[in-house]
Design a protein around this motif. Structure first.
Motif, PDB file in Angstrom:
ATOM      1  N   TRP A  42       0.842  -1.180   0.000  1.00 27.14           N
ATOM      2  CA  TRP A  42       0.000   0.000   0.000  1.00 27.14           C
ATOM      3  C   TRP A  42       0.890   1.249   0.000  1.00 27.14           C
ATOM      4  O   TRP A  42       2.050   1.210   0.370  1.00 27.14           O
ATOM      5  CB  TRP A  42      -0.897   0.018   1.234  1.00 27.14           C
ATOM      6  N   ARG A  43       0.293   2.381  -0.364  1.00 22.02           N
ATOM      7  CA  ARG A  43       1.078   3.620  -0.455  1.00 22.02           C
ATOM      8  C   ARG A  43       1.687   3.995   0.887  1.00 22.02           C
ATOM      9  O   ARG A  43       2.847   4.396   0.953  1.00 22.02           O
ATOM     10  CB  ARG A  43       0.194   4.761  -0.976  1.00 22.02           C
ATOM     11  N   ALA A  44       0.902   3.879   1.967  1.00 17.71           N
ATOM     12  CA  ALA A  44       1.431   4.245   3.288  1.00 17.71           C
ATOM     13  C   ALA A  44       2.625   3.379   3.653  1.00 17.71           C
ATOM     14  O   ALA A  44       3.600   3.852   4.256  1.00 17.71           O
ATOM     15  CB  ALA A  44       0.344   4.128   4.352  1.00 17.71           C
ATOM     16  N   GLU A  45       2.571   2.097   3.293  1.00 12.51           N
ATOM     17  CA  GLU A  45       3.699   1.206   3.562  1.00 12.51           C
ATOM     18  C   GLU A  45       4.920   1.606   2.739  1.00 12.51           C
ATOM     19  O   GLU A  45       6.053   1.558   3.234  1.00 12.51           O
ATOM     20  CB  GLU A  45       3.302  -0.235   3.257  1.00 12.51           C
ATOM     21  N   ARG A  46       4.680   1.987   1.476  1.00 15.77           N
ATOM     22  CA  ARG A  46       5.804   2.426   0.643  1.00 15.77           C
ATOM     23  C   ARG A  46       6.460   3.672   1.226  1.00 15.77           C
ATOM     24  O   ARG A  46       7.693   3.796   1.232  1.00 15.77           O
ATOM     25  CB  ARG A  46       5.324   2.696  -0.786  1.00 15.77           C
ATOM     26  N   GLU A  47       5.639   4.601   1.703  1.00 13.41           N
ATOM     27  CA  GLU A  47       6.201   5.828   2.273  1.00 13.41           C
ATOM     28  C   GLU A  47       7.016   5.527   3.523  1.00 13.41           C
ATOM     29  O   GLU A  47       8.053   6.150   3.758  1.00 13.41           O
ATOM     30  CB  GLU A  47       5.083   6.815   2.579  1.00 13.41           C
ATOM     31  N   ARG A  48       6.566   4.552   4.319  1.00 13.57           N
ATOM     32  CA  ARG A  48       7.357   4.196   5.499  1.00 13.57           C
ATOM     33  C   ARG A  48       8.681   3.556   5.108  1.00 13.57           C
ATOM     34  O   ARG A  48       9.709   3.797   5.737  1.00 13.57           O
ATOM     35  CB  ARG A  48       6.545   3.258   6.408  1.00 13.57           C
TER      36      ARG A  48
END
Length: 264
Positions: free
Chosen positions: A20-26
């Motif tokens: 997910w995008r939030a995981e990629r940002e982390r």
């Protein structure tokens, strides 16, 4: 350096699905915090999404001013570290639990060196209930919190606003005048091979000096810092008397007698 490190954990979905995008940002945040740079090629490999999607992710982060796009990836935007208060409010419960556990481990009447950071600031809040301790610190936040109730020595030096601390040759010179019973630091990375590490050279230098000046040594680390490596090594894990964290030892890690895991 843009310190994203308090949100460094990431995970893939079950079955190898794309992040997910939030995981990629982390994940991007963790790589930047540990190494100061990240490449699109490695992100494609580790996230399973397309180059176009990752370019869009990096462009969105660059628009916030916290990273800078370069050919093939991104680097940390100089001077773009999030505000200290922003980091203090990230994973606050975990930091406070680590701080309380660390405070309970400190011997009565001890002289304690504490470096500047949001997790060590949480320790400072817990130490309000320990006026028996003498505090030596470069942290402006810890000095403010404990000066009314404790014997506090605030090391001088050059202010670093994102860290809310003082660093530099003057800080190191003053520190060398002291001996302490315990030194407490909060590094960026904790790795079984590399040991404890920081990204910023002045922070690593100060942490090494505190460890050299203390009889016993403690590190505070949230779970996402475990297994991470940054560019300036402070000390091996074998130098620690305590590691206080909110995670059990990962599989394959050496057994550390002082590993203290708090709930969270």
């Amino acid at each position: 350096m843009a310190n994203f490190g308090e949100a460094a954990t990431f995970s893939t979905q079950r079955g190898g699905d794309r992040m997910w995008r939030a995981e990629r940002e982390r994940l991007i945040a963790q790589r930047l915090d540990s190494r100061g740079r990240v490449s699109i090629a490695e992100l494609v490999r580790d996230t399973g999404v397309s180059r176009e999607t990752l370019r869009a992710d990096l462009e969105a982060l660059a628009a916030t001013g916290r990273i800078r796009r370069v050919r093939g990836g991104a680097v940390v935007a100089t001077g773009a570290e999030p505000a200290f208060e922003e980091r203090m409010h990230h994973r606050t419960a975990e930091k406070l639990a680590i701080g309380r556990a660390a405070a309970a481990l400190l011997p009565g009447g001890a002289s304690v060196m504490i470096d500047a950071g949001s997790t060590t600031a949480a320790l400072g809040r817990a130490l309000v209930e320990r006026p028996d301790l003498r505090i030596i610190t470069n942290s402006l936040q810890i000095a403010r919190d404990l000066a009314p109730t404790h014997d506090v020595f605030l090391l001088g030096g050059v202010p670093d606003a994102p860290a809310q601390g003082l660093f530099g040759e003057m800080t190191l010179s003053q520190l060398r005048r002291f001996r302490a019973d315990v030194a407490v630091i909060s590094p960026v990375g904790v790795d079984p091979q590399v040991g404890l590490s920081n990204f910023k050279l002045p922070e690593a230098e100060l942490a090494r000096a505190m460890f050299a000046a203390a009889e016993r040594r403690m590190a505070l680390a949230q779970a996402e810092k475990l297994g991470h490596r940054s560019r300036d090594v402070i000390a091996p894990l074998s130098a620690l008397d305590w590691l206080v964290t909110d995670a059990a030892p990962p599989q394959g890690w050496p057994l550390l007698p002082g590993w203290t895991c708090v709930g969270g």
